[in-house]
Design an enzyme around this catalytic site. Structure first.
Site, PDB file in Angstrom:
ATOM      1  CB  THR A 233      -0.920  -0.013   1.245  1.00 44.66           C
ATOM      2  OG1 THR A 233      -1.641  -1.235   1.244  1.00 44.66           O
ATOM      3  CG2 THR A 233      -1.890   1.145   1.231  1.00 44.66           C
TER       4      THR A 233
ATOM      5  CD  GLU B 236       7.375  13.866   9.635  1.00 47.36           C
ATOM      6  OE1 GLU B 236       8.275  14.669   9.854  1.00 47.36           O
ATOM      7  OE2 GLU B 236       6.482  13.586  10.471  1.00 47.36           O
TER       8      GLU B 236
ATOM      9  N   GLY C 257       1.316   8.863  10.301  1.00 43.69           N
ATOM     10  CA  GLY C 257       1.177   8.846   8.833  1.00 43.69           C
ATOM     11  C   GLY C 257       1.534  10.144   8.154  1.00 43.69           C
TER      12      GLY C 257
ATOM     13  CB  ILE D  59       0.267  14.283  11.161  1.00 53.97           C
ATOM     14  CG1 ILE D  59      -1.201  13.884  11.025  1.00 53.97           C
ATOM     15  CG2 ILE D  59       0.415  15.546  11.995  1.00 53.97           C
ATOM     16  CD1 ILE D  59      -1.880  13.594  12.361  1.00 53.97           C
TER      17      ILE D  59
ATOM     18  N   GLY E  54     -11.774  -2.535   6.103  1.00 55.06           N
ATOM     19  CA  GLY E  54     -10.342  -2.576   5.801  1.00 55.06           C
ATOM     20  C   GLY E  54      -9.511  -1.686   6.710  1.00 55.06           C
TER      21      GLY E  54
ATOM     22  CD  GLU F  98      -3.446  -5.045   9.320  1.00 54.72           C
ATOM     23  OE1 GLU F  98      -3.452  -6.104   8.658  1.00 54.72           O
ATOM     24  OE2 GLU F  98      -3.019  -3.962   8.881  1.00 54.72           O
TER      25      GLU F  98
ATOM     26  CG  ASP G 185       0.090   1.265  15.413  1.00 53.17           C
ATOM     27  OD1 ASP G 185       0.846   0.942  14.493  1.00 53.17           O
ATOM     28  OD2 ASP G 185      -0.512   2.364  15.460  1.00 53.17           O
TER      29      ASP G 185
ATOM     30  CE  LYS H 100       1.501   4.568  14.299  1.00 57.26           C
ATOM     31  NZ  LYS H 100       0.059   4.462  13.973  1.00 57.26           N
TER      32      LYS H 100
HETATM   33  N1  HSE Z   1      -2.766   0.485  12.010  1.00 59.15           N
HETATM   34  C1  HSE Z   1      -2.338   1.847  12.044  1.00 59.15           C
HETATM   35  C2  HSE Z   1      -3.515   2.738  12.477  1.00 59.15           C
HETATM   36  C3  HSE Z   1      -1.827   2.253  10.687  1.00 59.15           C
HETATM   37  O1  HSE Z   1      -4.650   2.247  12.539  1.00 59.15           O
HETATM   38  O2  HSE Z   1      -3.315   3.901  12.779  1.00 59.15           O
HETATM   39  C4  HSE Z   1      -0.936   3.443  10.687  1.00 59.15           C
HETATM   40  O3  HSE Z   1       0.235   3.254  11.446  1.00 59.15           O
END
Ligand code: HSE
Length: 404
Positions: free
Chosen positions: A11, A124, A129, A131, A182, A185, A196, A200
């Protein structure tokens, strides 16, 4: 002309190729020279597509091609990304990546290699994402001690919590919808358990502290225990529920945590809905600033990756120092952190009130929502003291940190 190779045509990789092609002239203007896509590394072939003739399956072809000066790693996962990125940096090539797992785990080491080789490792897109947040922290908010970074850093969980609030739906129903759209996951663990967002905020904490904040040291709770009933009480309290990643400097040190939080409507993060991300930064001179936008998605994420390519071209032969050193940052134990808590429990409020006041030192009862249970809010209390008091009570159904 600068030659670029993209590792991974998923992607984000296909988004990077699209941005390079659609915005070729603006990129040429901003970078000062043409950016040419020379290779795409992937296991598959892509016949009939514009990259058909650029696909290679052997990383060494890219590594050993002295014409390639910038490598984009968008494969995800730590292996083989780590060895590819490391060898590319050792060869003096610049690397741009969206891979938060790689950056959280090996960022400090890879930056060290980039410094040694007078090249760059940019990331970055690894946090929030599209931002811009890494570069503002590294290059703009440099006159401040950053006291706090707090953010909604995961779009999937923000989508789920927003839907639960709007529709009064259960967590499992909304998760199923998120999967069919979508966003989530099939195995949603990394998102819904907060891992996640934890990676970050570990990256952001490392940048603002200039030391390595290990992802494993981030205290993490996900959203799986948040219920429709909690949202019903939240409405009575005038708050919403968000998964907040927070890194905070106190008098005794830094703590980093990812937890669901009840936030009063009107607080900046309370108005961030759906898959959108946002990051608030508090500087000791600057005060509060907020960054808001698309935290995921093909083109927003690719835009951030390609902005790194532009930076890599602008800084060829010059390492951009970001101050993230390899020594470990020790965090203060979460037990010492103070929070207010919302607690939902079985039983009758008036009957239990004396014992609750004794245990928590004063509580505010919430208007009732469900038969046979009630909810209350504590004042600020250390996590360890709250846990001790809560463990001595029977019938607690849920507790969520709350910021009124
Ligand atoms: N799975 C992550 C989210 C994707 O939902 O923000 C971007 O890192």
């Amino acid at each position: 002309m600068v030659n670029v190779a993209v590792l991974g045509y998923g992607t984000v990789g296909s988004g990077v190729v699209e941005v390079l092609s659609r915005n070729a002239s603006v990129l040429c203007r901003n970078a000062g020279e043409e950016i040419n896509l020379k290779y795409v590394l992937d296991l598959k072939e892509f016949p009939g597509t514009p990259i058909e003739k650029k696909v290679v399956h052997d990383f060494n072809i890219i590594l050993n091609d002295s014409e390639v000066s910038v490598i984009v790693e968008v494969m995800g996962g730590v292996n083989p990304a780590y060895s590819f990125v490391k060898s590319a940096l050792l060869q003096g090539k610049s690397v741009c990546t969206s891979n938060k797992e790689l950056v959280a785990k090996h960022g400090a080491e890879l930056l060290g290699i980039a410094k040694e080789r007078n090249t760059n490792f940019f990331f970055e897109a690894s946090v929030a994402g599209g931002i811009p947040i890494i570069r503002p922290l590294e290059q703009c908010i440099t006159a401040d001690e950053v006291l706090e970074v707090s953010g909604i850093l995961n779009g999937t969980t923000n989508f789920i919590l927003t839907k639960m609030e709007k529709e009064g739906a259960s967590y499992s129903d909304v998760l199923a919808q998120a999967q069919s759209l979508g966003y989530a996951e099939r195995n949603p663990e990394a998102d819904v358990e907060g891992f996640d967002a934890g990676r970050k905020i570990a990256i952001l904490s490392s940048i603002v502290s200039g030391q390595q904040v290990n992802f494993e040291d981030v205290y993490t709770e996900g959203i799986t225990a948040v219920t429709a009933e909690d949202f019903a009480y939240a409405a009575k309290l005038g708050v919403t529920i968000k998964l907040v990643a927070k890194s905070c400097v106190t008098d005794t040190g830094m703590y980093v945590m990812v937890t669901p939080r009840m936030l009063r409507y009107g607080k900046p993060l309370a108005s961030v809905h759906d898959v959108v991300n946002a990051v608030c930064v508090k500087g000791n001179m600057l005060g509060d600033v907020m960054f808001y936008g698309a935290g995921a998605g093909k083109l927003p994420t690719a835009s951030a990756v390609v902005s790194d390519i532009v930076d890599a071209v602008r800084n060829r032969g010059h390492h951009v120092n970001n101050g993230w050193a390899q020594d470990k940052r020790d965090l203060i134990p979460i037990d010492e952190v103070e929070n207010c808590f919302y607690v939902r429990m079985e039983g009758d409020a008036s009957e239990k009130l004396p014992v609750l006041e004794e245990l928590f030192g004063g509580v505010t009862l919430c208007d009732n929502v469900c038969e046979g249970e009630f909810a209350f809010v504590t004042g600020a209390i250390k996590e360890a003291e709250f846990a001790k008091a809560a463990n001595s009570l029977k019938g607690i159904k849920n507790r969520i940190r709350i910021e009124l």
